[in-house]
Design an enzyme around this catalytic site. Structure first.
Site, mmCIF file in Angstrom:
data_model
loop_
_atom_site.group_PDB
_atom_site.id
_atom_site.type_symbol
_atom_site.label_atom_id
_atom_site.label_comp_id
_atom_site.label_asym_id
_atom_site.label_seq_id
_atom_site.Cartn_x
_atom_site.Cartn_y
_atom_site.Cartn_z
ATOM 1 N N TYR A 37 0.926 -1.402 0.068
ATOM 2 C CA TYR A 37 0.124 0.039 -0.007
ATOM 3 C C TYR A 37 0.876 1.394 -0.161
ATOM 4 O O TYR A 37 0.832 2.193 -0.525
ATOM 5 C CB TYR A 37 -0.962 0.072 1.088
ATOM 6 C CG TYR A 37 -1.609 1.504 1.383
ATOM 7 C CD1 TYR A 37 -2.809 1.453 0.590
ATOM 8 C CD2 TYR A 37 -1.352 2.227 2.597
ATOM 9 C CE1 TYR A 37 -3.740 2.713 0.752
ATOM 10 C CE2 TYR A 37 -2.131 3.308 2.678
ATOM 11 C CZ TYR A 37 -3.289 3.728 1.805
ATOM 12 O OH TYR A 37 -3.877 4.745 1.790
ATOM 13 N N GLU A 38 2.111 1.351 0.794
ATOM 14 C CA GLU A 38 2.858 2.434 0.770
ATOM 15 C C GLU A 38 3.955 2.338 -0.182
ATOM 16 O O GLU A 38 4.728 3.190 -0.225
ATOM 17 C CB GLU A 38 3.610 2.302 2.210
ATOM 18 C CG GLU A 38 2.565 2.617 3.541
ATOM 19 C CD GLU A 38 3.106 2.378 4.697
ATOM 20 O OE1 GLU A 38 4.347 2.407 4.851
ATOM 21 O OE2 GLU A 38 2.690 3.064 5.677
ATOM 22 N N GLY A 51 -9.760 -0.096 13.086
ATOM 23 C CA GLY A 51 -8.311 0.780 13.518
ATOM 24 C C GLY A 51 -8.644 1.654 14.719
ATOM 25 O O GLY A 51 -7.570 1.724 15.701
ATOM 26 N N TYR A 77 -6.852 10.049 12.286
ATOM 27 C CA TYR A 77 -6.119 10.477 13.401
ATOM 28 C C TYR A 77 -6.543 12.308 13.852
ATOM 29 O O TYR A 77 -6.885 12.307 15.167
ATOM 30 C CB TYR A 77 -4.890 10.607 13.198
ATOM 31 C CG TYR A 77 -3.897 9.384 12.899
ATOM 32 C CD1 TYR A 77 -4.532 8.078 13.125
ATOM 33 C CD2 TYR A 77 -2.975 9.077 11.914
ATOM 34 C CE1 TYR A 77 -4.075 6.879 12.852
ATOM 35 C CE2 TYR A 77 -2.457 7.980 11.489
ATOM 36 C CZ TYR A 77 -3.098 6.852 11.904
ATOM 37 O OH TYR A 77 -2.530 5.578 11.516
#
Length: 161
Positions: free
Chosen positions: A27-28, A100, A134
């Site tokens: 994904y990164e 998450g 976040y």
């Protein structure tokens, strides 16, 4: 009742953790940088002297949905340990279901229970879905700090110098 639960990871989860690490790296756009193997995960996370811990988020049926890998850090200004989240990963099939947030809240509780003064992590600047989560949690970005790293040959060259 929530359809998910969180449990401490064990050495039996090494293959799952490796799969999650590889999926996150993909994904990164950094899959080629993954050096981890089941064996190195088993020894580094669960071997004698390990300072790193992991938890698994799973469905009520026991299907792994995500993980968090973390360790203690230290703040000289607070003279207290902190908790540092190295990796948080939720599988695509379970994203948006609150896994998450559950993992983050679980780690926040560990930090409070263990007397940590901080709970910190890093996020890639282009990962807007994570940044939105976040921000919604009330976490504050530390934009005045620039993270530096020595690794690979640069680390070896500097250490030898």
């Amino acid at each position: 009742m929530t359809p998910y639960r969180i449990r401490p990871a064990s050495v039996l989860d090494a293959a799952t953790i490796l799969r999650f690490i590889r999926e996150l790296a993909d994904y990164e756009k950094a899959l080629d940088a993954v050096e981890a193997t089941e064996e190195t995960i088993a020894s580094s996370l669960f071997g004698e002297g390990s300072v790193t811990r992991a938890v698994i988020g799973e469905t009520a049926a026991g299907e792994p949905a995500g993980s968090a890998i973390f360790f203690k850090s230290y703040s000289t200004w607070q003279a207290r340990n902190g908790l540092y989240l190295e990796d948080l990963y939720v599988t695509p099939a379970h994203r948006g279901a609150g896994v998450g947030k559950m993992l983050l809240r679980h780690l926040a509780r560990i930090a409070v229970e263990e007397g940590c003064g901080r709970f910190e992590w890093s996020v890639l600047d282009w990962n807007t879905p994570a940044i939105r989560v976040y921000d919604a949690l009330g976490a504050a970005p530390q934009s005045e700090w620039i993270r530096y790293r020595l690794d690979g040959d640069r680390l070896k060259t500097f250490a030898a110098g």
